[in-house]
Design a protein around this motif. Structure first.
Motif, short mmCIF file in Angstrom:
data_model
loop_
_atom_site.label_atom_id
_atom_site.label_comp_id
_atom_site.label_asym_id
_atom_site.label_seq_id
_atom_site.Cartn_x
_atom_site.Cartn_y
_atom_site.Cartn_z
N GLY A 91 43.00 15.16 -41.96
CA GLY A 91 42.68 16.83 -42.73
C GLY A 91 41.71 16.82 -42.81
N ARG A 92 39.97 15.84 -42.47
CA ARG A 92 38.50 15.90 -42.60
C ARG A 92 37.91 16.77 -40.75
NH1 ARG A 92 38.12 16.97 -47.37
NH2 ARG A 92 39.81 15.61 -48.78
N ASN A 93 37.10 17.15 -41.43
CA ASN A 93 36.41 17.42 -39.81
C ASN A 93 34.43 16.60 -40.12
OD1 ASN A 93 34.90 18.76 -37.93
ND2 ASN A 93 35.27 20.95 -38.80
N PRO A 94 34.72 16.45 -39.55
CA PRO A 94 33.44 14.92 -39.73
C PRO A 94 32.38 16.18 -39.09
CG PRO A 94 34.70 13.85 -38.02
CD PRO A 94 35.66 15.43 -38.33
N VAL A 95 32.70 17.18 -38.60
CA VAL A 95 31.27 18.47 -37.99
C VAL A 95 30.86 18.66 -39.62
CG1 VAL A 95 30.53 20.59 -37.48
CG2 VAL A 95 32.24 18.79 -36.45
N ASP A 96 31.49 19.12 -40.64
CA ASP A 96 31.59 19.17 -42.23
C ASP A 96 29.44 17.96 -42.72
OD1 ASP A 96 32.71 21.14 -41.91
OD2 ASP A 96 34.38 20.37 -43.31
N ALA A 97 29.76 16.81 -42.59
CA ALA A 97 28.80 16.02 -42.59
C ALA A 97 27.77 16.82 -41.89
CB ALA A 97 29.02 14.53 -41.95
N LEU A 98 27.92 17.73 -41.31
CA LEU A 98 25.79 18.26 -41.06
C LEU A 98 25.62 19.57 -41.99
CD1 LEU A 98 26.61 18.10 -37.03
CD2 LEU A 98 25.71 15.62 -38.81
N LYS A 99 26.49 19.86 -42.51
CA LYS A 99 26.22 21.45 -43.36
C LYS A 99 25.42 21.15 -44.51
CE LYS A 99 30.85 23.42 -40.94
NZ LYS A 99 31.80 24.45 -40.95
N ILE A 100 24.63 20.55 -44.55
CA ILE A 100 23.48 20.15 -45.62
C ILE A 100 24.17 22.08 -46.95
CG2 ILE A 100 21.76 21.00 -44.53
CD1 ILE A 100 20.75 18.66 -46.32
N TRP A 101 23.96 22.71 -46.25
CA TRP A 101 23.88 24.09 -47.06
C TRP A 101 24.68 24.27 -47.65
CZ3 TRP A 101 24.30 23.94 -41.37
CH2 TRP A 101 25.41 23.88 -41.48
N GLN A 102 25.89 22.99 -47.98
CA GLN A 102 26.61 23.37 -48.44
C GLN A 102 26.64 22.30 -49.43
OE1 GLN A 102 30.84 22.52 -46.33
NE2 GLN A 102 30.53 24.41 -45.38
N GLY A 103 25.57 21.92 -50.02
CA GLY A 103 25.71 20.90 -51.37
C GLY A 103 25.90 19.59 -50.53
N GLY A 104 25.42 18.09 -51.49
CA GLY A 104 25.38 16.89 -50.68
C GLY A 104 24.08 16.10 -50.41
N LEU A 105 23.01 15.91 -51.78
CA LEU A 105 22.39 15.04 -51.44
C LEU A 105 22.31 14.06 -52.55
CD1 LEU A 105 19.67 17.93 -50.18
CD2 LEU A 105 20.63 16.69 -48.86
N GLY A 106 22.13 12.96 -51.74
CA GLY A 106 21.49 11.82 -52.72
C GLY A 106 20.00 11.38 -52.51
N ILE A 107 19.86 11.08 -53.75
CA ILE A 107 18.51 11.34 -54.40
C ILE A 107 17.96 9.90 -54.10
CG2 ILE A 107 18.54 9.84 -56.78
CD1 ILE A 107 15.35 11.59 -55.12
N TRP A 108 18.19 8.75 -53.82
CA TRP A 108 18.25 7.54 -53.69
C TRP A 108 18.34 7.65 -52.18
CZ3 TRP A 108 17.11 5.89 -57.92
CH2 TRP A 108 18.49 6.13 -58.84
N GLY A 109 18.96 8.07 -50.91
CA GLY A 109 18.80 8.25 -49.85
C GLY A 109 17.53 9.46 -49.45
N ALA A 110 17.19 10.23 -49.75
CA ALA A 110 15.67 10.54 -50.32
C ALA A 110 14.71 9.54 -50.29
CB ALA A 110 15.44 12.09 -51.39
N VAL A 111 14.38 9.13 -51.98
CA VAL A 111 13.00 7.84 -51.70
C VAL A 111 12.78 7.20 -50.87
CG1 VAL A 111 12.14 6.36 -53.82
CG2 VAL A 111 13.94 9.40 -54.43
N ALA A 112 14.08 6.96 -50.50
CA ALA A 112 14.04 5.40 -49.54
C ALA A 112 13.96 6.00 -47.88
CB ALA A 112 15.14 4.86 -49.29
N LEU A 113 14.38 7.05 -47.42
CA LEU A 113 13.72 7.26 -46.35
C LEU A 113 12.71 7.82 -46.07
CD1 LEU A 113 14.87 6.94 -43.19
CD2 LEU A 113 16.11 8.94 -43.14
#
Length: 320
Positions: A91-113
């Protein structure tokens, strides 16, 4: 409404009724605007600190051009990995993982990369990366706080129900299952914003100005302080996430990063005292602070000079 009725009316923080506006066919999303505003303000803070330490605007900009996009990608990757069930499975759509405008950011990943991308550029430009991290740390905290306003517009990532005067009103369609009967919740976006402002005040006003920290110690303190606040704020949230042993995954991340940053800070304090004198090769002038290694006097040369100027034991003084 009469004054008496107003006094009896419940107090709460209202949520915005709209989180996207359209400029013709172009959607302007509040979440993205908050992130952009945070990046701009954070960049201003970092630029002033970097130039005060002897770096150049061009050097910082060359790092930011790579670090910011890398940080956004890292933030999204961290979110998708830690909440994979939202994007993969029945029931999930993997393409939704690319829709950053819908929210969903992790600060730990931001700092690391983001740090990895910045380090690669800094190495090529002859920039002392620990000094750059110290200059950017308060700006990163400011950017995080402003970016959290995007959660307010999206009515997401709020905390448990509360009747406190600063409770956040959430529209019925955004209330999670099992909490439909509640109207106001802990405004975790506001808690984190205020915590980030406090972190900046502690770093700039109390610690860095007084002790003239360098070699990455400001950044280590930023990681420690942010992790400490994120741990208790995370414990308030009720959005569905993966848990281990009854604790949210981000609680474990906060704990691990806090301990790691504390160990790094202790090591730096023992082996890298003072502050870098030169933070960027080719910069017009060196920034304030102590040199990495104090210059040692040429003892043999000084001894020779002393022998030349001292009177010989066999010579009589001209006057008694």
């Amino acid at each position: 409404m009469t004054p008496a009725a107003s006094a009896l009316a419940p107090l709460f923080i209202p949520s915005p009724g709209q989180n996207v506006w359209h400029l013709g066919p172009l959607p302007l999303r509040a979440y993205a605007l908050c992130i952009i505003a945070g990046i701009i303000v954070g960049m201003v803070v970092a630029t002033r600190r970097w130039r005060a330490r002897g770096g150049t605007s061009d050097g910082l900009e060359s790092v930011v051009v790579v670090a910011v996009p890398a940080g956004i990608v890292g933030a999204r990757i961290y979110h998708v990995i830690t909440d994979y069930e939202l994007y993969f499975g029945p029931g999930r759509n993997p393409v939704d993982a690319l829709k950053i405008w819908q929210g969903g950011l992790g600060i730990w990943g931001a700092v690391a990369l983001g740090a990895l991308g910045g380090w690669l550029v800094a190495r090529r430009r002859g920039i002392r990366f620990p000094a750059l991290l110290d200059a950017c740390a308060p700006g990163i905290a400011v950017a995080q706080g402003i970016g959290r306003l995007g959660n307010w517009f999206n009515q997401e990532l709020f905390g448990r129900p509360t009747t406190l005067p600063w409770g956040l009103e959430i529209a019925p369609r955004y209330r999670p299952q099992g909490y439909e009967q509640y109207a106001t919740f802990h405004p975790t976006f506001l808690y984190e914003l205020l915590w980030d402002v406090a972190v900046v005040a502690v770093l700039l006003v109390v610690l860095d100005r007084r002790f003239r920290l360098g070699h990455g110690r400001v950044f280590a303190l930023y990681v420690m302080l942010y992790s400490l606040g994120r741990f208790w704020i995370e414990a308030l949230r009720i959005d569905t996430v993966n848990e281990i042993g009854g604790f949210r995954l981000n609680n474990y991340t906060s704990l691990i990063t806090f301990v790691g940053a504390a160990l790094v800070l202790v090591w730096l304090s023992r082996h890298r005292p003072g502050r870098e004198a030169v933070v960027e090769e080719g910069a017009p002038g060196a920034g304030p602070g102590e040199p990495d290694e104090p210059e040692q006097a040429d003892e043999p040369e000084q001894a020779d000079e002393a022998r030349e100027t001292a009177p010989s034991a066999s010579e009589e003084p001209s006057e008694r």
